[in-house]
Scaffold this motif. Sequence first.
Motif, PDB file in Angstrom:
ATOM      1  N   VAL A 115       0.839  -1.196   0.000  1.00 25.20           N
ATOM      2  CA  VAL A 115       0.000   0.000   0.000  1.00 25.20           C
ATOM      3  C   VAL A 115       0.876   1.248   0.000  1.00 25.20           C
ATOM      4  O   VAL A 115       0.630   2.193  -0.758  1.00 25.20           O
ATOM      5  CB  VAL A 115      -0.953   0.002   1.224  1.00 25.20           C
ATOM      6  N   GLY A 116       1.905   1.244   0.837  1.00 23.12           N
ATOM      7  CA  GLY A 116       2.794   2.405   0.911  1.00 23.12           C
ATOM      8  C   GLY A 116       3.495   2.698  -0.395  1.00 23.12           C
ATOM      9  O   GLY A 116       3.583   3.856  -0.826  1.00 23.12           O
ATOM     10  N   GLU A 117       3.999   1.656  -1.048  1.00 18.73           N
ATOM     11  CA  GLU A 117       4.695   1.847  -2.326  1.00 18.73           C
ATOM     12  C   GLU A 117       3.739   2.360  -3.396  1.00 18.73           C
ATOM     13  O   GLU A 117       4.060   3.295  -4.141  1.00 18.73           O
ATOM     14  CB  GLU A 117       5.339   0.532  -2.783  1.00 18.73           C
ATOM     15  N   LEU A 118       2.541   1.743  -3.483  1.00 20.65           N
ATOM     16  CA  LEU A 118       1.574   2.175  -4.494  1.00 20.65           C
ATOM     17  C   LEU A 118       1.139   3.615  -4.236  1.00 20.65           C
ATOM     18  O   LEU A 118       1.099   4.425  -5.167  1.00 20.65           O
ATOM     19  CB  LEU A 118       0.360   1.245  -4.512  1.00 20.65           C
ATOM     20  N   ALA A 119       0.840   3.940  -2.993  1.00 17.14           N
ATOM     21  CA  ALA A 119       0.416   5.299  -2.665  1.00 17.14           C
ATOM     22  C   ALA A 119       1.491   6.312  -3.046  1.00 17.14           C
ATOM     23  O   ALA A 119       1.193   7.351  -3.636  1.00 17.14           O
ATOM     24  CB  ALA A 119       0.091   5.398  -1.172  1.00 17.14           C
ATOM     25  N   ASP A 120       2.736   5.984  -2.737  1.00 25.44           N
ATOM     26  CA  ASP A 120       3.844   6.883  -3.054  1.00 25.44           C
ATOM     27  C   ASP A 120       3.976   7.079  -4.559  1.00 25.44           C
ATOM     28  O   ASP A 120       4.128   8.209  -5.036  1.00 25.44           O
ATOM     29  CB  ASP A 120       5.139   6.324  -2.462  1.00 25.44           C
ATOM     30  N   ARG A 121       3.899   6.001  -5.308  1.00 23.46           N
ATOM     31  CA  ARG A 121       4.065   6.090  -6.766  1.00 23.46           C
ATOM     32  C   ARG A 121       2.887   6.766  -7.445  1.00 23.46           C
ATOM     33  O   ARG A 121       3.050   7.405  -8.490  1.00 23.46           O
ATOM     34  CB  ARG A 121       4.306   4.701  -7.350  1.00 23.46           C
ATOM     35  N   VAL A 122       1.677   6.643  -6.857  1.00 20.98           N
ATOM     36  CA  VAL A 122       0.486   7.275  -7.428  1.00 20.98           C
ATOM     37  C   VAL A 122       0.396   8.744  -7.011  1.00 20.98           C
ATOM     38  O   VAL A 122      -0.153   9.568  -7.731  1.00 20.98           O
ATOM     39  CB  VAL A 122      -0.789   6.495  -7.011  1.00 20.98           C
ATOM     40  N   GLY A 123       0.936   9.067  -5.828  1.00 19.94           N
ATOM     41  CA  GLY A 123       0.900  10.438  -5.356  1.00 19.94           C
ATOM     42  C   GLY A 123      -0.280  10.730  -4.442  1.00 19.94           C
ATOM     43  O   GLY A 123      -0.773  11.867  -4.401  1.00 19.94           O
ATOM     44  N   ILE A 124      -0.759   9.713  -3.733  1.00 23.92           N
ATOM     45  CA  ILE A 124      -1.816   9.910  -2.749  1.00 23.92           C
ATOM     46  C   ILE A 124      -1.330   9.350  -1.403  1.00 23.92           C
ATOM     47  O   ILE A 124      -0.336   8.625  -1.357  1.00 23.92           O
ATOM     48  CB  ILE A 124      -3.148   9.248  -3.169  1.00 23.92           C
ATOM     49  N   THR A 125      -2.035   9.678  -0.341  1.00 23.87           N
ATOM     50  CA  THR A 125      -1.626   9.185   0.969  1.00 23.87           C
ATOM     51  C   THR A 125      -2.025   7.714   1.116  1.00 23.87           C
ATOM     52  O   THR A 125      -3.004   7.266   0.501  1.00 23.87           O
ATOM     53  CB  THR A 125      -2.286   9.989   2.098  1.00 23.87           C
ATOM     54  N   PRO A 126      -1.277   6.965   1.918  1.00 20.50           N
ATOM     55  CA  PRO A 126      -1.679   5.573   2.187  1.00 20.50           C
ATOM     56  C   PRO A 126      -3.083   5.491   2.773  1.00 20.50           C
ATOM     57  O   PRO A 126      -3.828   4.555   2.463  1.00 20.50           O
ATOM     58  CB  PRO A 126      -0.624   5.087   3.175  1.00 20.50           C
ATOM     59  N   ALA A 127      -3.469   6.473   3.597  1.00 18.79           N
ATOM     60  CA  ALA A 127      -4.818   6.467   4.176  1.00 18.79           C
ATOM     61  C   ALA A 127      -5.887   6.604   3.092  1.00 18.79           C
ATOM     62  O   ALA A 127      -6.905   5.895   3.105  1.00 18.79           O
ATOM     63  CB  ALA A 127      -4.958   7.584   5.197  1.00 18.79           C
ATOM     64  N   ASN A 128      -5.667   7.496   2.130  1.00 15.42           N
ATOM     65  CA  ASN A 128      -6.634   7.661   1.036  1.00 15.42           C
ATOM     66  C   ASN A 128      -6.671   6.430   0.146  1.00 15.42           C
ATOM     67  O   ASN A 128      -7.737   6.037  -0.337  1.00 15.42           O
ATOM     68  CB  ASN A 128      -6.328   8.909   0.214  1.00 15.42           C
TER      69      ASN A 128
END
Length: 80
Positions: A18-31
């Motif tokens: 989740v953290g890696e995907l959120a970072d690469r997409v540009g959204i927060t892990p919570a979102n």
Amino acid sequence: MPIVVDIDVMMARRKMSVGELADRVGITPANLAVLKNGRAKAVRFSTLAALCDVLDCQPGDLLRWEADDPAESEEAAVLP
């Protein structure tokens, strides 16, 4: 809700957290968690496009429609 979110399926296929995907997409892990767990009421096309780009998939790989169970709909209509 009849829209089912399958982001976790694609994340597992890509072996991505989740953290890696959120970072690469540009959204927060919570979102991302809200979206992934089907609690989001909407998703921006730009976010959907970024998810598809990072996960190398189509929008239909992430979202699908399932008809509501008619029995559940009848029960909900009866409740006050």
